[in-house]
Scaffold this motif. Structure first.
Motif, short mmCIF file in Angstrom:
data_model
loop_
_atom_site.label_atom_id
_atom_site.label_comp_id
_atom_site.label_asym_id
_atom_site.label_seq_id
_atom_site.Cartn_x
_atom_site.Cartn_y
_atom_site.Cartn_z
N ASN A 40 0.85 -1.19 0.00
CA ASN A 40 0.00 0.00 0.00
C ASN A 40 0.88 1.24 0.00
O ASN A 40 1.65 1.46 0.94
CB ASN A 40 -0.90 -0.01 1.24
CG ASN A 40 -1.93 1.10 1.21
OD1 ASN A 40 -1.61 2.25 0.94
ND2 ASN A 40 -3.17 0.75 1.52
N PRO A 41 0.81 2.07 -1.03
CA PRO A 41 1.72 3.22 -1.12
C PRO A 41 1.51 4.25 -0.02
O PRO A 41 2.44 4.99 0.33
CB PRO A 41 1.42 3.81 -2.50
CG PRO A 41 0.04 3.36 -2.82
CD PRO A 41 -0.09 2.00 -2.20
N ASP A 42 0.31 4.30 0.56
CA ASP A 42 0.05 5.25 1.63
C ASP A 42 0.58 4.78 2.98
O ASP A 42 0.86 5.60 3.86
CB ASP A 42 -1.46 5.50 1.76
CG ASP A 42 -2.05 6.16 0.52
OD1 ASP A 42 -1.52 7.21 0.12
OD2 ASP A 42 -3.01 5.62 -0.03
N GLU A 43 0.70 3.47 3.15
CA GLU A 43 1.00 2.91 4.47
C GLU A 43 2.42 2.42 4.65
O GLU A 43 2.88 2.21 5.78
CB GLU A 43 0.03 1.75 4.75
CG GLU A 43 -1.44 2.16 4.72
CD GLU A 43 -2.39 0.98 4.86
OE1 GLU A 43 -1.87 -0.17 4.89
OE2 GLU A 43 -3.61 1.18 4.94
N ALA A 44 3.15 2.23 3.56
CA ALA A 44 4.45 1.57 3.63
C ALA A 44 5.45 2.31 4.52
O ALA A 44 6.18 1.68 5.29
CB ALA A 44 5.03 1.41 2.22
N VAL A 45 5.49 3.64 4.44
CA VAL A 45 6.48 4.39 5.21
C VAL A 45 6.23 4.25 6.71
O VAL A 45 7.17 4.04 7.50
CB VAL A 45 6.48 5.88 4.79
CG1 VAL A 45 7.35 6.71 5.72
CG2 VAL A 45 7.00 6.01 3.35
N ALA A 46 4.99 4.36 7.13
CA ALA A 46 4.68 4.23 8.56
C ALA A 46 5.00 2.83 9.06
O ALA A 46 5.56 2.66 10.16
CB ALA A 46 3.21 4.56 8.81
N LEU A 47 4.67 1.82 8.27
CA LEU A 47 4.98 0.45 8.67
C LEU A 47 6.49 0.25 8.79
O LEU A 47 6.98 -0.39 9.73
CB LEU A 47 4.39 -0.54 7.66
CG LEU A 47 2.86 -0.59 7.60
CD1 LEU A 47 2.40 -1.45 6.43
CD2 LEU A 47 2.30 -1.14 8.92
N GLY A 48 7.23 0.82 7.84
CA GLY A 48 8.69 0.71 7.90
C GLY A 48 9.28 1.46 9.08
O GLY A 48 10.27 1.02 9.67
N ALA A 49 8.69 2.61 9.43
CA ALA A 49 9.16 3.35 10.60
C ALA A 49 8.96 2.52 11.86
O ALA A 49 9.79 2.55 12.79
CB ALA A 49 8.42 4.68 10.72
N ALA A 50 7.87 1.74 11.91
CA ALA A 50 7.64 0.86 13.05
C ALA A 50 8.67 -0.26 13.08
O ALA A 50 9.11 -0.70 14.16
CB ALA A 50 6.23 0.29 13.00
N VAL A 51 9.06 -0.75 11.91
CA VAL A 51 10.12 -1.75 11.84
C VAL A 51 11.42 -1.17 12.40
O VAL A 51 12.13 -1.81 13.18
CB VAL A 51 10.33 -2.24 10.40
CG1 VAL A 51 11.53 -3.19 10.32
CG2 VAL A 51 9.08 -2.93 9.88
#
Length: 567
Positions: free
Chosen positions: A330-341
């Motif tokens: 999901n292009p909208d969600e990928a950055v936030a998910l990666g920041a959580a990683v």
């Protein structure tokens, strides 16, 4: 508790690491997406997110958006009777996201990993840290947005080697990063971008197209009237998003009892966005060149950011890379998910023990120097010390020497940027160093730059003869040019009197020299600086014959340099 936050220009998201996976946290409205809009209600209370966004049209004097674009500058926004810096507006948004997590999990949130555009400057990164602190968060790390997206993607492929390019086009910024994943190590090879290119710019292009179509209508209102520009911008955004799903859409604007309409097709959007689409090419080519990788060697191309949903952007990406980009994240969600990683990596989550991330310094860091052309000396030149896309942490040293007999002090001015002349780069700080007064060139200084994982630069100068050392840690926010200042400088350039260098063929050559200088590294960059300086000196002499001879010689050399770059 530590969280990962995508602090976006248009929208923001927050995620946590739970059950060995990143999870997005919904806001009070049940949506995982919070518009990056801040305002005041009629009682003067703070509004954040969708509620504030709804008031952009109706209460533009009490509401603001796009403040991320001013991070790191002295820009202030007036809301009601109060003036806010970009850091303060961002802090209000961050605090809202923090409270969403605390409400969802019943735990206090004290730490955060916050994403920033890969091409954010030193000042913009420090402003982001300050925003986190104002929101009551300890900012453990700033992670580049394409790197964060790659982390979210890479978890599913960590058992095999792969190389991929992240194409991140958000609401206000464009970034591209090239990464390699092998044996649990995710290595950023190169990053590039444009901090003033995003979905908002496509909206502006559509808005201008609509206004131009009504130019002959004397009753069409002044777009700078109260709330009109915000309404037009919101309609432009709606039309752009609709064109992501259908071939045409009607741009509609009502005011004072009248209604104006314009049908906009995919082809219309393509035409009005042509200049913006062309600007996407430069950072991509620079990143590929710096990473020394060809398009054919990439395993995948990832599209990140809501603006990549536009068909014309996906079509451009497919054409540039000769393949269809990966669309399974999901292009909208990928950055936030990666920041959580990244947050989980900081907290040493057991499931991520084998994942190691390396990143790069996105900008070149250097000092002002004086160069010699024949018997003449010219100050204001840039001497790179740490070149862009060096793996961090990194430490580099270069030796300089005094210029004049009896010189008693050396002023070391530190800059960040890619331009050949320091006036076009960003000043970071300076060191005033006393030196023994000797003949020119006899006193040498070793200038060492050290750039760490947190984006902090330390400059250290050593006098080899005496062992004396001077150092400066660049920690404070020096500010950067605001968009208004950029426009002002462009206007000043346009008003300069005509000089032979403004002749088209010479201007073209100077532009090519500058482009190649910014694209190149190492010895090639040094040669280009010499060529540019020598050619400018010949132009100043205003001898047409000499200018033509020099121009032909420089063009031959540039052809050789440009050809060697791609070999």
């Amino acid at each position: 508790m530590i969280v990962g936050i995508d602090l976006g220009t248009t929208n923001s998201l927050v995620a946590v690491w739970r059950d060995d996976a990143p999870q997005l946290v919904p806001n009070a409205l049940g949506s995982v997406i919070t518009p990056s809009v801040v305002g005041l209600d009629d009682q003067g209370l703070i509004l954040v997110g969708q509620a504030a966004r709804e008031r952009l049209q109706t209460h533009p004097q009490l509401t603001t958006a796009l403040f991320k674009r001013h991070m790191g500058s002295g820009h202030e926004t007036t809301l009601g009777q109060r003036r806010f810096r970009p850091e303060e507006l961002s802090a209000l948004l961050l605090r809202s996201l923090k409270e969403d997590v605390e409400r969802a999990y019943g735990e206090p949130v004290e730490e955060a990993v916050i994403s920033v555009p890969a091409y954010f400057s030193d000042a913009q990164r420090k402003a982001t840290r300050i925003a986190g602190e104002l929101a009551g968060l300890k900012v453990e790390k700033l992670v580049n947005e394409p790197t964060a997206a790659a982390l979210a993607y890479g978890l599913h492929h960590k058992d095999r080697e792969t190389s991929f390019l992240v194409f991140d086009l958000g609401g206000g910024t464009f970034d591209v990063s090239i990464l390699e994943l092998f044996e649990g190590v995710m290595e950023v090879r190169a990053s590039a971008g444009d901090n003033f290119l995003g979905g908002e710019d496509f909206d502006t292009a559509l808005l201008q197209h609509f206004v131009a179509s009504q130019r002959e209508d004397a009753q069409f209102p002044d777009i700078n009237g109260s709330g009109i520009l915000h309404r037009l911008r919101c309609e432009a955004e709606r039309v752009r998003q609709a064109l992501g799903q259908q071939a045409s859409e009607t741009f509609v604007f009502s005011h004072g009892g009248r209604r104006w309409e314009l049908e906009v097709t995919q082809d219309d959007l393509q035409k009005v966005s042509a200049a913006l689409l062309e600007r996407l090419r430069g950072p991509i080519e620079r990143a590929l060149r710096d990473a020394r990788i060809r398009v054919a060697d990439l395993d995948e191309v990832l599209l990140v950011g809501g603006t990549t949903r536009m068909p014309l952007v996906r079509k451009l990406a497919a054409g540039l890379f000769g393949r269809f980009p990966a669309l399974h994240i999901n292009p909208d969600e990928a950055v936030a998910l990666g920041a959580a990683v990244q947050a989980a990596l900081k907290s040493r989550a057991a499931a991520l023990e084998e994942v190691v991330l390396t990143d790069v310094c996105p900008y070149t860091l250097g000092i002002e120097t004086t160069m010699q052309f024949g018997r003449q000396y010219e100050s204001g030149h840039y001497l790179p010390i740490i070149e862009r896309n060096s793996v961090v942490p990194v430490s580099r040293v270069k030796t300089v020497q005094t210029l004049q007999d009896g010189q008693a002090r050396v002023l070391l001015q530190i800059f960040q940027g890619e331009s050949r002349l320091v006036k076009d780069n960003i000043p970071l700080g300076e060191l005033d160093i006393p030196v023994p007064p000797r003949k020119a060139g006899e006193v040498k200084l070793d200038v060492r730059f050290t750039y760490d994982n947190n984006g902090i630069l330390e400059a250290e100068v050593t006098l080899p003869d005496s062992g004396e050392r001077h150092s400066l840690v660049i920690e404070k926010n020096p500010g950067v040019l605001s968009p208004e200042e950029v426009r002002q400088r462009l206007a000043e350039l346009a008003s300069l009197k005509v000089h032979p260098r403004n002749q088209q063929v010479n201007t073209l050559l100077l532009a090519r020299l500058e482009r190649l200088y910014q694209e190149s590294l190492g010895e090639a960059r040094s040669q280009l600086a010499q060529l540019a300086g020598a050619f400018q000196q010949v132009l100043a002499e205003q001898d047409p014959a000499r200018i033509e001879a020099m121009r032909e010689a420089v063009q031959v050399r540039l052809d050789e340099i440009e050809q060697s770059v791609w070999q």
